[in-house]
Design an enzyme around this catalytic site. Structure first.
Site, PDB file in Angstrom:
ATOM      1  N   CYS A  82      36.419  39.204  35.434  1.00  0.00           N
ATOM      2  CA  CYS A  82      36.171  40.171  36.502  1.00  0.00           C
ATOM      3  C   CYS A  82      37.221  41.288  36.471  1.00  0.00           C
ATOM      4  CB  CYS A  82      36.068  39.466  37.844  1.00  0.00           C
ATOM      5  SG  CYS A  82      35.050  40.396  38.990  1.00  0.00           S
ATOM      6  N   HIS A 141      32.017  35.589  36.863  1.00  0.00           N
ATOM      7  CA  HIS A 141      32.974  34.475  36.989  1.00  0.00           C
ATOM      8  C   HIS A 141      32.414  33.216  36.328  1.00  0.00           C
ATOM      9  CE1 HIS A 141      35.768  36.277  39.983  1.00  0.00           C
ATOM     10  NE2 HIS A 141      34.723  37.041  40.208  1.00  0.00           N
ATOM     11  N   GLU A 178      33.937  30.584  35.607  1.00  0.00           N
ATOM     12  CA  GLU A 178      34.581  29.372  36.148  1.00  0.00           C
ATOM     13  C   GLU A 178      33.757  28.690  37.230  1.00  0.00           C
ATOM     14  OE1 GLU A 178      35.520  32.465  36.637  1.00  0.00           O
ATOM     15  OE2 GLU A 178      36.483  32.801  38.581  1.00  0.00           O
TER      16      GLU A 178
HETATM   17  N1  GLN Z   1      38.401  44.279  42.363  1.00  0.00           N
HETATM   18  C1  GLN Z   1      37.394  44.283  41.369  1.00  0.00           C
HETATM   19  C2  GLN Z   1      36.054  44.751  41.919  1.00  0.00           C
HETATM   20  O1  GLN Z   1      35.801  44.687  43.084  1.00  0.00           O
HETATM   21  C3  GLN Z   1      37.284  42.922  40.690  1.00  0.00           C
HETATM   22  C4  GLN Z   1      36.888  41.809  41.597  1.00  0.00           C
HETATM   23  C5  GLN Z   1      37.160  40.425  41.044  1.00  0.00           C
HETATM   24  O2  GLN Z   1      38.004  40.263  40.148  1.00  0.00           O
HETATM   25  N2  GLN Z   1      36.518  39.404  41.579  1.00  0.00           N
HETATM   26  O3  GLN Z   1      35.203  45.184  41.176  1.00  0.00           O
END
Ligand code: GLN
Length: 543
Positions: A384, A510, A512
């Site tokens: 992410c 994600h 995970e």
């Molecule tokens: N802050 C970033 C976004 O909103 C990544 C979010 C995250 O790592 N879950 O796109």
């Protein structure tokens, strides 16, 4: 028709006793005996969901397939059971009140005064029974967050009391998890706090059916007898939950203590099957007998709190077992990494993971860590925000786009390689408005990720607002940062990988969240495999 059975898990004496793990372990044992089980968590705080909570407050925010931002215990449920959860599996006081107030505004209470009892308690009862009424489960385990006696738990305890009365003892039971502290000065385990918390429960009209006692030392037969007598339970319903070296031992420990059998007996289910824990025990065996070791750096900004990256740490355990190696995770604060310290901090690592996150703090350290991994050909996984940092690093250092950034960090950047999409630009509310839940992704054949997944079409869970900016795609790809996973509907880039590198993958989603004991996540498995290969080739070179 067969009646769904309801099992409630309450907690006494102290928080952090591991109610979630006990609930998940019991569910695992019941599942292993052939029952269809799900687990639900009721959280007594007023946030509508934990999505707006800082990880320091409440640990990781777990995301379900249907895009619910939930308590991290749901992650344990999925990892243990390998069955997806949903919005219905996590309910907070905020959500209960929100829905009661919305009903009131619609005039659904027909002029009545709206009160905690019966309106809030009815809403709680409804939310508990939704899962049972779906017909998908033989049993629903409902974990009540907090500790009995807390002001905010009272409506939940009252709802449990009513449900138990309505459903009858054959269909509903209460497991109370408590602490048996050891007093060093006296050299004794003490039962009094447990007696008091059982009494508190009793004052609310609930008799605990089963006691699960967290303890650092074995409970003797005498002590069990005493607990049974004073807490008004059968002696076989006093279950010891001794500290375990891994949470994955708890189902077997509960099996030895007979938690599942006493539960089934109390629910009048007397014809149960033998438990089949073959896959589980094969995993445990591999986890406990590694043939090698890899050291992975987890670069994040919430590293002080273990729970902030819970699912990532667990995914490493699953992937380690799959590869028969021990994964040693070294947490490194991204604010402590800069151009001068990066080598010192990262040189001992066999693999580098840059973690998800929000906001500007610590991002320059993350970008530096990406650069180090890319240039030194160390296996890299960016999740992410970690993927976004990989794109920024590539834009800055390979494409020489000075000042390239995400508009989250610098709205005025000359090169917004990570940016907001139109549909996110007018959103003002923060809660529940990110790109959430499962999205399809199509993989490029012959890519690192295609080889890892072994299929072309995948679906993964998201939780972010910002996206890879497709305006830079050609330039990034021409220079070797390949877009190897694309959302077939929106054409958004979900995966990037560096061509000229042993293993460098950044994912906007994600992975995970979907790693379980029965199904370790392929990206984690391949990342660990690549890191182990890297370590072996380094050792060979040095010899
Ligand atoms: N802050 C970033 C976004 O909103 C990544 C979010 C995250 O790592 N879950 O796109």
């Amino acid at each position: 028709m067969k009646h769904t059975k309801y099992i409630f898990v309450t907690g006494g004496v102290s928080s952090s006793l591991g109610k979630g793990i006990i609930a998940a372990s019991l569910a695992k044992l019941l599942q292993a005996r052939g029952y269809k089980v799900t687990i639900q968590k009721l959280d007594p705080y007023i946030n509508v969901d934990p999505g707006t909570l800082n990880p320091y407050e409440h640990g990781e925010c777990y995301v379900t397939e249907d895009g619910a931002e939930t308590d991290l215990d749901l992650g344990h449920y999925e990892r243990f059971l390998n069955v997806p959860t949903s919005q219905a599996n996590n309910v907070t006081t905020g959500r209960i009140y929100q829905s009661v107030i919305e009903k009131e505004r619609r005039g659904e209470f027909l002029g009545k005064t709206v009160q905690v009892v019966p309106h809030i308690t009815n809403e709680i009862k409804e939310r508990v029974q939704i899962l049972g009424k779906s017909g998908d489960y033989d049993m629903v385990i409902t974990e009540i967050g907090g500790t009995v006696g807390d002001i905010e738990s009272l409506p939940y305890i009252e709802a449990v009391r009513q449900l138990k009365w309505e459903l009858g003892d054959d269909n509903a039971l209460v497991i109370h998890l408590t602490l048996i502290p050891y007093l060093k000065a006296a050299g004794e385990l003490k039962t009094k706090p447990t007696q008091h918390s059982v009494k508190t429960l009793m004052e609310s009209g609930i008799k605990a059916d089963i006691l699960v006692c967290r303890t650092e030392y074995d409970l003797s037969q005498d002590l069990r007898k005493k607990l049974a007598l004073f807490c008004n339970v059968q002696q076989e319903a006093v279950i010891q939950s001794i500290d375990a070296s891994t949470i994955y031992d708890v189902p077997n420990l509960m099996l030895e203590e007979g938690l599942d059998i006493i539960t089934l007996k109390k629910l009048n289910l007397t014809h149960y099957k033998k438990p089949n824990l073959t896959t589980w025990n094969e995993f445990l065996n591999r986890h406990k007998n590694p043939k090698g070791k890899v050291t992975i750096g987890l670069i994040g900004k919430y590293v002080e709190l273990q729970d902030s990256y819970k699912s990532i740490l667990e995914a490493f355990i699953h992937a380690g077992a799959q590869n028969e190696v021990k994964v040693k995770v070294v947490s490194i604060h991204s604010e402590h990494i800069n151009e001068n310290s990066v080598k010192e901090k990262l040189k001992k690592l066999d693999g580098i993971l840059v973690a998800p996150g929000f906001g500007e703090r610590g991002i320059e350290g993350k970008i530096e860590a990406v650069r180090y991994a890319r240039e030194n050909k160390i296996p890299f996984l960016g999740i992410c925000l970690g993927m976004q940092m990989a794109v920024i690093e590539y834009a800055r250092n390979v494409l020489h786009l000075k000042g390239a950034n995400s508009t989250e960090m610098n709205p005025k950047t000359p090169y917004p390689v990570i940016d907001l999409m139109e549909d996110q630009k007018n959103i003002i509310n923060k809660g529940g408005t990110m790109r959430l839940g499962a999205w399809q992704c199509q993989l490029k054949e012959n890519s690192v990720v295609f080889n890892a997944y072994g299929e072309k079409n995948i679906s993964e869970r998201h939780r972010h607002r910002y996206e890879y900016n497709n305006e830079y795609r050609n330039k990034l790809e021409e220079n070797g940062l390949i877009a190897s996973g694309i959302n077939p509907e929106t054409k958004l880039v979900e995966i990037v990988e560096v061509q000229d590198h042993p293993w460098f993958v950044g994912v906007q989603y994600h992975p995970e969240y979907k790693s379980t004991v029965a199904k370790p996540h392929p990206l984690f498995v391949e990342f660990i495999k690549a890191s182990y290969l890297q370590k072996q080739s380094k050792t060979r070179k040095n010899n």
